[in-house]
Design a protein around this motif. Structure first.
Motif, PDB file in Angstrom:
ATOM      1  N   GLY A  32       0.517  -1.182   0.171  1.00  0.00           N
ATOM      2  CA  GLY A  32       0.015  -0.140  -0.045  1.00  0.00           C
ATOM      3  C   GLY A  32       0.816   1.243  -0.070  1.00  0.00           C
ATOM      4  O   GLY A  32       0.289   2.399  -0.097  1.00  0.00           O
ATOM      5  N   GLN A  33       2.144   1.166   0.080  1.00  0.00           N
ATOM      6  CA  GLN A  33       3.182   2.276   0.093  1.00  0.00           C
ATOM      7  C   GLN A  33       3.569   2.460  -1.118  1.00  0.00           C
ATOM      8  O   GLN A  33       3.761   1.765  -1.914  1.00  0.00           O
ATOM      9  N   HIS A  34       3.887   3.921  -1.764  1.00  0.00           N
ATOM     10  CA  HIS A  34       4.416   4.215  -3.001  1.00  0.00           C
ATOM     11  C   HIS A  34       5.847   4.064  -2.862  1.00  0.00           C
ATOM     12  O   HIS A  34       6.575   5.068  -2.453  1.00  0.00           O
ATOM     13  N   ASN A  64      10.590   5.249   0.304  1.00  0.00           N
ATOM     14  CA  ASN A  64       9.251   6.024  -0.145  1.00  0.00           C
ATOM     15  C   ASN A  64       9.588   7.041  -1.008  1.00  0.00           C
ATOM     16  O   ASN A  64      10.323   7.778  -1.087  1.00  0.00           O
ATOM     17  N   LEU A  65       8.578   7.156  -2.182  1.00  0.00           N
ATOM     18  CA  LEU A  65       8.594   8.160  -3.066  1.00  0.00           C
ATOM     19  C   LEU A  65       7.866   9.420  -2.425  1.00  0.00           C
ATOM     20  O   LEU A  65       6.788   9.347  -1.952  1.00  0.00           O
ATOM     21  N   VAL A  66       8.594  10.691  -2.506  1.00  0.00           N
ATOM     22  CA  VAL A  66       7.989  11.724  -1.915  1.00  0.00           C
ATOM     23  C   VAL A  66       8.082  13.020  -3.104  1.00  0.00           C
ATOM     24  O   VAL A  66       8.913  12.902  -3.680  1.00  0.00           O
ATOM     25  N   ALA A  67       7.442  14.212  -2.750  1.00  0.00           N
ATOM     26  CA  ALA A  67       7.630  15.227  -3.549  1.00  0.00           C
ATOM     27  C   ALA A  67       7.739  16.446  -2.860  1.00  0.00           C
ATOM     28  O   ALA A  67       7.759  17.603  -3.475  1.00  0.00           O
ATOM     29  N   GLY A  68       8.276  16.383  -1.617  1.00  0.00           N
ATOM     30  CA  GLY A  68       8.380  17.730  -0.928  1.00  0.00           C
ATOM     31  C   GLY A  68       9.694  18.557  -0.983  1.00  0.00           C
ATOM     32  O   GLY A  68      10.559  17.847  -1.813  1.00  0.00           O
ATOM     33  N   GLY A  69       9.624  19.758  -0.625  1.00  0.00           N
ATOM     34  CA  GLY A  69      11.049  20.258  -0.970  1.00  0.00           C
ATOM     35  C   GLY A  69      11.098  21.526   0.101  1.00  0.00           C
ATOM     36  O   GLY A  69      11.927  22.234  -0.098  1.00  0.00           O
TER      37      GLY A  69
ATOM     38  N   SER B 172      10.306  14.512   2.491  1.00  0.00           N
ATOM     39  CA  SER B 172       9.287  14.513   3.027  1.00  0.00           C
ATOM     40  C   SER B 172       9.581  13.565   4.416  1.00  0.00           C
ATOM     41  O   SER B 172       9.880  12.580   4.269  1.00  0.00           O
ATOM     42  N   PRO B 197      -0.023   9.574  -8.548  1.00  0.00           N
ATOM     43  CA  PRO B 197      -0.127  10.524  -7.224  1.00  0.00           C
ATOM     44  C   PRO B 197       0.968   9.808  -6.379  1.00  0.00           C
ATOM     45  O   PRO B 197       0.730   8.417  -6.186  1.00  0.00           O
ATOM     46  N   LEU B 198       1.494  10.672  -5.470  1.00  0.00           N
ATOM     47  CA  LEU B 198       2.531   9.929  -4.383  1.00  0.00           C
ATOM     48  C   LEU B 198       1.477   9.700  -3.302  1.00  0.00           C
ATOM     49  O   LEU B 198       0.693  10.451  -2.799  1.00  0.00           O
ATOM     50  N   LEU B 199       1.565   8.531  -2.611  1.00  0.00           N
ATOM     51  CA  LEU B 199       0.607   8.276  -1.588  1.00  0.00           C
ATOM     52  C   LEU B 199       1.117   8.876  -0.124  1.00  0.00           C
ATOM     53  O   LEU B 199       0.203   8.846   0.719  1.00  0.00           O
ATOM     54  N   THR B 200       2.479   9.033  -0.028  1.00  0.00           N
ATOM     55  CA  THR B 200       2.843   9.623   1.132  1.00  0.00           C
ATOM     56  C   THR B 200       2.849  10.894   1.720  1.00  0.00           C
ATOM     57  O   THR B 200       3.148  11.463   2.534  1.00  0.00           O
ATOM     58  N   GLY B 201       2.187  11.686   0.528  1.00  0.00           N
ATOM     59  CA  GLY B 201       1.893  13.232   0.618  1.00  0.00           C
ATOM     60  C   GLY B 201       3.287  13.976   0.902  1.00  0.00           C
ATOM     61  O   GLY B 201       4.482  13.354   0.528  1.00  0.00           O
ATOM     62  N   GLY B 202       3.416  15.274   1.140  1.00  0.00           N
ATOM     63  CA  GLY B 202       4.241  16.179   1.034  1.00  0.00           C
ATOM     64  C   GLY B 202       4.634  16.633   2.719  1.00  0.00           C
ATOM     65  O   GLY B 202       4.151  16.092   3.580  1.00  0.00           O
ATOM     66  N   CYS B 203       5.441  17.713   2.644  1.00  0.00           N
ATOM     67  CA  CYS B 203       5.894  18.345   3.874  1.00  0.00           C
ATOM     68  C   CYS B 203       4.587  18.717   4.846  1.00  0.00           C
ATOM     69  O   CYS B 203       4.719  18.636   5.883  1.00  0.00           O
TER      70      CYS B 203
END
Lengths: 69, 268
Positions: A32-34, A64-69, B172, B197-203
């Motif tokens: 269930g995790q990306h 985990n793949l993430v998109a923050g920064g 994140s 779409p990423l499941l883990t979300g952002g900051c």
């Protein structure tokens, strides 16, 4: 009882069933995790996960793949 | 001294940045010039490079700081966001007095004071696809320091179309990684798994480990200097942070032969 092999997942040694592929590994440890998976320092495209069976002493990174920064 | 933000019009490398290196700049870069593999010639070459940094948050602030300090001649900073109080712990170019200001403009003002010998432009807006494409074509190197998947995928797509080598990072929580993507060697952000779409979300949902974005930003700065200096096209790779072990692991990024973004261009 199925044969077990030792692998390293994110630096930690553990035993998995011989013949387990990367997709099954992801389902067992990160269902269930990306995530992305690197096998012996090569990041495997998701499409190839089911074709890559684990061998004894394989080094696996699952992150985990993430998109923050 | 008032800081003048140079607009994107009438761009050219100032004649003062041609050889030889002026005395004050020789002093400014002196510690770098002492490095065994550095030289005045290398510094002059760096001073003629153009760099696009997209996003001036936790990744972009440290990256831009060290790249301006190292003497990348022309930095173009793009960000449409405003500085908020919650940014200050990680986004080290900003002070409380900057809250409410545009990040690209505030960062450009600080960086111009840090290094008055390079050119800093601010693009205080979110770039649409056409503008992003134009700016990427202008730059010698692109740094993706953005904080959202849509921007990262747009950069990935455009750099693939233009066959441009680019750098980026994501973070994140305690998770983070940086990358170098070289379209001619195959592998792209889609191949890594960023196509959904990423499941883990952002900051905003997960928070972020404060030093991690700093570490990733500095990695990008170092990778950018190496890339700008020798121009050698490396194979695509990802450096993954493992918090438990306090280390990074470098892994090669393999191309997905059926990737919808890069699947037809890999030639290595």
């Amino acid at each position: 009882m199925s044969e077990m092999i030792d692998i390293y997942l994110n630096g930690d040694r553990l035993q998995v069933a011989a013949g387990m592929d990367l997709q099954q590994l992801q389902q067992q440890f990160a269902d269930g995790q990306h995530v992305a998976i690197a096998l012996n320092t090569e990041i495997m495209p998701r499409r190839l996960w089911a074709d890559r069976s684990l061998q004894a002493r394989d080094q696996v990174l699952m992150f985990n793949l993430v998109a923050g920064g | 001294m008032p800081i003048k933000l140079i607009t994107s019009a009438n761009h050219s490398i100032p004649a003062s940045l041609q050889s030889p290196l002026p005395d004050q700049q020789f002093l400014y870069y002196s510690r770098q010039l002492l490095l065994p593999d550095w030289s005045e010639q290398r510094q002059l070459q760096l001073l003629q490079k153009k760099l696009l940094i997209i996003g001036l948050g936790g990744l972009g602030c440290p990256a831009a700081t060290y790249l301006a300090g190292a003497g990348v001649g022309w930095l173009l900073l793009a960000d449409g966001d405003k500085v908020e109080l919650s940014n200050l712990p990680r986004q080290t170019l900003f002070r409380t007095s900057d809250i409410g200001l545009n990040k690209a403009e505030a960062a450009a003002a600080t960086l111009q004071q840090l290094n008055p010998f390079v050119r800093i432009d601010a693009l205080p807006q979110m770039l649409d696809e056409a503008e992003l494409s134009r700016r990427i074509a202008w730059a010698d190197l692109v740094l993706d320091c953005s904080d959202n998947l849509a921007t990262k995928l747009a950069i990935n797509r455009i750099c693939q179309q233009q066959q441009r080598c680019w750098l980026g990072a994501s973070a994140s929580g305690y998770q983070g990684y940086s990358w170098l993507i070289n379209p001619t060697s195959g592998g792209c952000l889609h191949c890594l798994g960023h196509q959904q779409p990423l499941l883990t979300g952002g900051c905003l949902q997960q928070g972020v480990y404060t030093p991690l974005v700093g570490q990733l930003g500095l990695q990008l700065a170092s990778m950018a200097l190496q890339q700008l200096a020798n121009g050698r096209r490396r194979r695509s790779f990802v450096q993954i942070y493992q918090h438990h072990h306090q280390q990074f692991s470098q892994c090669q990024l393999l191309a997905d032969p059926q990737c919808e973004c890069c699947g037809v261009t890999a030639d290595v």
